[in-house]
Design a protein around this motif. Structure first.
Motif, PDB file in Angstrom:
ATOM      1  N   ASP A 114       0.802  -1.228   0.000  1.00 39.35           N
ATOM      2  CA  ASP A 114       0.000   0.000   0.000  1.00 39.35           C
ATOM      3  C   ASP A 114       0.832   1.275   0.000  1.00 39.35           C
ATOM      4  O   ASP A 114       0.279   2.372   0.134  1.00 39.35           O
ATOM      5  CB  ASP A 114      -0.927   0.013   1.217  1.00 39.35           C
ATOM      6  N   GLY A 146      -1.088   2.720  11.645  1.00 42.85           N
ATOM      7  CA  GLY A 146      -0.635   1.349  11.465  1.00 42.85           C
ATOM      8  C   GLY A 146       0.862   1.286  11.244  1.00 42.85           C
ATOM      9  O   GLY A 146       1.625   2.124  11.723  1.00 42.85           O
ATOM     10  N   MET A 165      -5.395  -5.377  14.328  1.00 42.35           N
ATOM     11  CA  MET A 165      -5.011  -4.829  13.042  1.00 42.35           C
ATOM     12  C   MET A 165      -6.092  -3.899  12.488  1.00 42.35           C
ATOM     13  O   MET A 165      -7.264  -4.010  12.827  1.00 42.35           O
ATOM     14  CB  MET A 165      -4.743  -5.959  12.045  1.00 42.35           C
ATOM     15  N   SER A 166      -5.661  -2.973  11.627  1.00 44.17           N
ATOM     16  CA  SER A 166      -6.565  -2.067  10.912  1.00 44.17           C
ATOM     17  C   SER A 166      -7.365  -1.171  11.851  1.00 44.17           C
ATOM     18  O   SER A 166      -8.516  -0.835  11.579  1.00 44.17           O
ATOM     19  CB  SER A 166      -7.506  -2.859   9.983  1.00 44.17           C
ATOM     20  N   THR A 170      -3.000   0.302  15.953  1.00 50.79           N
ATOM     21  CA  THR A 170      -2.252  -0.885  15.534  1.00 50.79           C
ATOM     22  C   THR A 170      -0.747  -0.702  15.664  1.00 50.79           C
ATOM     23  O   THR A 170      -0.041  -1.537  16.236  1.00 50.79           O
ATOM     24  CB  THR A 170      -2.597  -1.258  14.076  1.00 50.79           C
ATOM     25  N   ASP A 193      -0.133   5.231   3.759  1.00 49.14           N
ATOM     26  CA  ASP A 193      -0.774   4.152   3.002  1.00 49.14           C
ATOM     27  C   ASP A 193      -1.799   4.728   2.032  1.00 49.14           C
ATOM     28  O   ASP A 193      -2.392   5.773   2.283  1.00 49.14           O
ATOM     29  CB  ASP A 193      -1.521   3.198   3.941  1.00 49.14           C
ATOM     30  N   ASP A 195      -5.299   4.341   1.033  1.00 43.33           N
ATOM     31  CA  ASP A 195      -6.569   3.754   1.454  1.00 43.33           C
ATOM     32  C   ASP A 195      -7.738   4.378   0.707  1.00 43.33           C
ATOM     33  O   ASP A 195      -8.617   3.675   0.221  1.00 43.33           O
ATOM     34  CB  ASP A 195      -6.775   3.936   2.959  1.00 43.33           C
TER      35      ASP A 195
END
Length: 225
Positions: A114, A146, A165-166, A170, A193, A195
């Motif tokens: 990502d 994250g 996670m997520s 995190t 990232d 997203d």
């Protein structure tokens, strides 16, 4: 493709690091669903494929004992010939990451698909000949809370299992897990990232000559029409 959960890694030569990319096959409806809207599921999958291709291109330019994509799905034309493919295990992301590390011996660095803007400079500290001198782990924080990279001198699945996670915490939980285990942790640069569409535009601006930026520009023009 290995028929086992994650494939038993070959022992890495002394001073060399195994480099893993965890990824999903870029199929419509399975990847980058938060890019829709403004992009369709097919267009989001094209962006995911471009991000994965850019990431693997960077991986292939770096020194490593072994390069592999830990894949949920089947390989496609985006896969370079010198990158192995091993299957992801079933289960939550923490279990899949844990299994990927558990299949490796010796220093291992895992990154996601990502962050197509990742550069050799971003990753070089964790792959140098002195990367593991007085260091047990490398941690790459992500802007969303994250992490985009995790390296372990001695891969131990227990360091990942059970980490939520997520969620926004995190990264903090994962890093604390490393520290609480007594590991000396060094940090890689903080990256963003991809997203949602705003992330995509930001990341493309950081790497304007990559395949991801080119695909985003093409799709953005199509959406505008």
């Amino acid at each position: 493709m290995s028929s086992s959960c994650a494939g038993r890694a070959r022992d890495a030569p002394t001073g060399m690091t195994t480099l893993l990319v965890i990824a999903k096959e870029p199929l419509p409806g399975r990847v980058k669903t938060r890019l829709s809207p403004p992009f369709s599921a097919v267009e989001a999958a094209r962006l995911a494929e471009a991000a994965l291709a850019d990431t693997l291109r960077t991986v292939c330019s770096l020194p490593a004992a072994r390069r592999a994509v830990v894949l949920d799905g089947a390989p496609g034309p985006w896969l370079p010939p010198d990158v192995e493919v091993v299957e992801q295990c079933a289960g939550g992301l923490d279990e899949r990451l844990a299994a990927a590390f558990g299949a490796c011996t010796g220093p291992t660095l895992l990154i996601g698909m990502d962050t197509p803007q990742v550069t050799t400079t971003d990753l070089a500290p964790a792959l140098s000949t002195t990367a593991w001198n007085d260091c047990d782990a490398w941690f790459g924080p992500a802007e969303d809370g994250g992490f985009w990279a995790l390296g372990l001198a001695e891969p131990d699945p227990r360091l990942l299992r059970g980490v939520p996670m997520s969620v926004p915490e995190t990264g903090a939980v994962q890093r604390r897990r490393l520290v609480d285990a007594g590991l000396t942790v060094r940090d890689l640069p903080r990256l963003r990232d991809v997203d949602v569409a705003v992330d995509a535009a930001h990341v493309a601006a950081l790497a304007p000559h990559g395949r991801f930026a080119a695909e985003l520009a093409r799709l953005t023009r199509a959406v505008a029409r």
